[in-house]
Motif scaffolding. Structure first.
Motif, mmCIF file in Angstrom:
data_model
loop_
_atom_site.group_PDB
_atom_site.id
_atom_site.type_symbol
_atom_site.label_atom_id
_atom_site.label_comp_id
_atom_site.label_asym_id
_atom_site.label_seq_id
_atom_site.Cartn_x
_atom_site.Cartn_y
_atom_site.Cartn_z
ATOM 1 N N LEU A 121 0.578 -1.389 -0.204
ATOM 2 C CA LEU A 121 0.531 -0.259 0.258
ATOM 3 C C LEU A 121 0.665 1.482 0.382
ATOM 4 O O LEU A 121 0.413 2.367 -0.875
ATOM 5 C CB LEU A 121 -0.842 0.002 1.064
ATOM 6 C CG LEU A 121 -1.763 0.887 1.141
ATOM 7 C CD1 LEU A 121 -2.596 1.773 0.543
ATOM 8 C CD2 LEU A 121 -2.621 0.762 2.351
ATOM 9 N N ARG A 130 -3.018 5.607 -3.268
ATOM 10 C CA ARG A 130 -2.819 4.898 -1.601
ATOM 11 C C ARG A 130 -4.684 5.522 -1.037
ATOM 12 O O ARG A 130 -5.210 5.011 -0.472
ATOM 13 C CB ARG A 130 -1.982 5.768 -1.186
ATOM 14 C CG ARG A 130 -0.670 5.445 -1.237
ATOM 15 C CD ARG A 130 -0.573 5.638 -0.034
ATOM 16 N NE ARG A 130 1.242 5.898 -0.399
ATOM 17 C CZ ARG A 130 2.368 6.211 -0.436
ATOM 18 N NH1 ARG A 130 2.327 7.824 0.880
ATOM 19 N NH2 ARG A 130 3.863 6.528 -0.406
ATOM 20 N N LYS A 131 -5.160 7.291 -1.863
ATOM 21 C CA LYS A 131 -6.630 7.237 -1.069
ATOM 22 C C LYS A 131 -7.454 6.482 -1.653
ATOM 23 O O LYS A 131 -8.974 6.655 -0.963
ATOM 24 C CB LYS A 131 -7.008 8.831 -2.000
ATOM 25 C CG LYS A 131 -5.407 9.538 -1.366
ATOM 26 C CD LYS A 131 -5.959 11.712 -1.799
ATOM 27 C CE LYS A 131 -4.703 12.061 -1.287
ATOM 28 N NZ LYS A 131 -5.508 13.414 -2.064
ATOM 29 N N CYS A 149 -7.345 2.877 -1.431
ATOM 30 C CA CYS A 149 -6.918 1.549 -1.275
ATOM 31 C C CYS A 149 -7.175 1.349 0.889
ATOM 32 O O CYS A 149 -7.298 2.288 1.227
ATOM 33 C CB CYS A 149 -5.986 1.031 -1.331
ATOM 34 S SG CYS A 149 -5.174 1.407 -3.047
ATOM 35 N N TRP A 150 -7.019 0.359 0.831
ATOM 36 C CA TRP A 150 -7.053 0.062 2.106
ATOM 37 C C TRP A 150 -6.634 -1.194 1.904
ATOM 38 O O TRP A 150 -7.213 -2.438 1.338
ATOM 39 C CB TRP A 150 -8.524 0.052 2.797
ATOM 40 C CG TRP A 150 -9.605 -0.575 2.684
ATOM 41 C CD1 TRP A 150 -9.899 -1.844 3.266
ATOM 42 C CD2 TRP A 150 -10.443 -0.645 1.388
ATOM 43 N NE1 TRP A 150 -10.968 -2.278 2.379
ATOM 44 C CE2 TRP A 150 -11.356 -1.068 1.973
ATOM 45 C CE3 TRP A 150 -10.866 0.802 0.722
ATOM 46 C CZ2 TRP A 150 -12.075 -1.814 1.142
ATOM 47 C CZ3 TRP A 150 -11.652 0.062 -0.464
ATOM 48 C CH2 TRP A 150 -12.583 -0.258 -0.347
ATOM 49 N N HIS A 191 -7.647 -4.605 4.635
ATOM 50 C CA HIS A 191 -9.030 -5.435 5.653
ATOM 51 C C HIS A 191 -8.333 -6.478 6.367
ATOM 52 O O HIS A 191 -7.657 -7.087 5.317
ATOM 53 C CB HIS A 191 -9.921 -5.394 4.752
ATOM 54 C CG HIS A 191 -10.920 -6.181 5.260
ATOM 55 N ND1 HIS A 191 -11.517 -5.820 6.474
ATOM 56 C CD2 HIS A 191 -11.250 -7.648 4.938
ATOM 57 C CE1 HIS A 191 -12.245 -7.085 7.233
ATOM 58 N NE2 HIS A 191 -12.418 -7.890 6.123
ATOM 59 N N ASP A 249 -9.679 -2.605 9.411
ATOM 60 C CA ASP A 249 -9.183 -2.453 8.580
ATOM 61 C C ASP A 249 -8.354 -1.529 8.713
ATOM 62 O O ASP A 249 -7.883 -0.272 9.130
ATOM 63 C CB ASP A 249 -10.843 -1.538 7.914
ATOM 64 C CG ASP A 249 -11.881 -1.960 6.814
ATOM 65 O OD1 ASP A 249 -11.097 -3.507 7.278
ATOM 66 O OD2 ASP A 249 -12.309 -2.015 6.587
ATOM 67 N N ASP A 274 -6.384 2.291 6.728
ATOM 68 C CA ASP A 274 -5.247 3.011 5.170
ATOM 69 C C ASP A 274 -4.352 3.610 5.504
ATOM 70 O O ASP A 274 -3.383 2.621 6.064
ATOM 71 C CB ASP A 274 -6.406 4.259 5.832
ATOM 72 C CG ASP A 274 -6.188 5.520 6.563
ATOM 73 O OD1 ASP A 274 -5.176 5.233 7.361
ATOM 74 O OD2 ASP A 274 -6.757 6.483 6.838
#
Length: 75
Positions: free
Chosen positions: A38, A46-47, A49-50, A52, A57, A59
């Motif tokens: 990430l 990156r904004k 995506c996250w 899990h 979760d 960021d």
């Protein structure tokens, strides 16, 4: 934030209007690898995506905190 286990199974997700259902799993693997992946993305990418995992979760900022926390662990 409490440091999560590095080897916790995790998924890297991406959201976007071009993705069926709104999000897609990009990669699966240990949390430490997903965090590095990430943060290897362009800051703008990156904004969307996250990460899990069963622990919750993350960021990009949370992934960076985890990497910093693991870096402070005794060897």
């Amino acid at each position: 934030m409490q440091t999560m286990p590095m080897n916790l199974p995790a998924e890297l997700h991406r959201r976007g209007s071009d993705v069926p259902g709104g999000d897609v799993i990009v990669a699966r693997g240990p949390l430490v690898i997903m965090a590095q992946g990430l943060l290897a993305l362009d800051p703008e990418a990156r904004k969307s995506c996250w990460i899990h995992s069963e622990a919750g979760d993350l960021d990009a900022a949370g992934a960076e905190e985890q990497l910093e926390g693991w870096g402070r662990l005794p060897h």
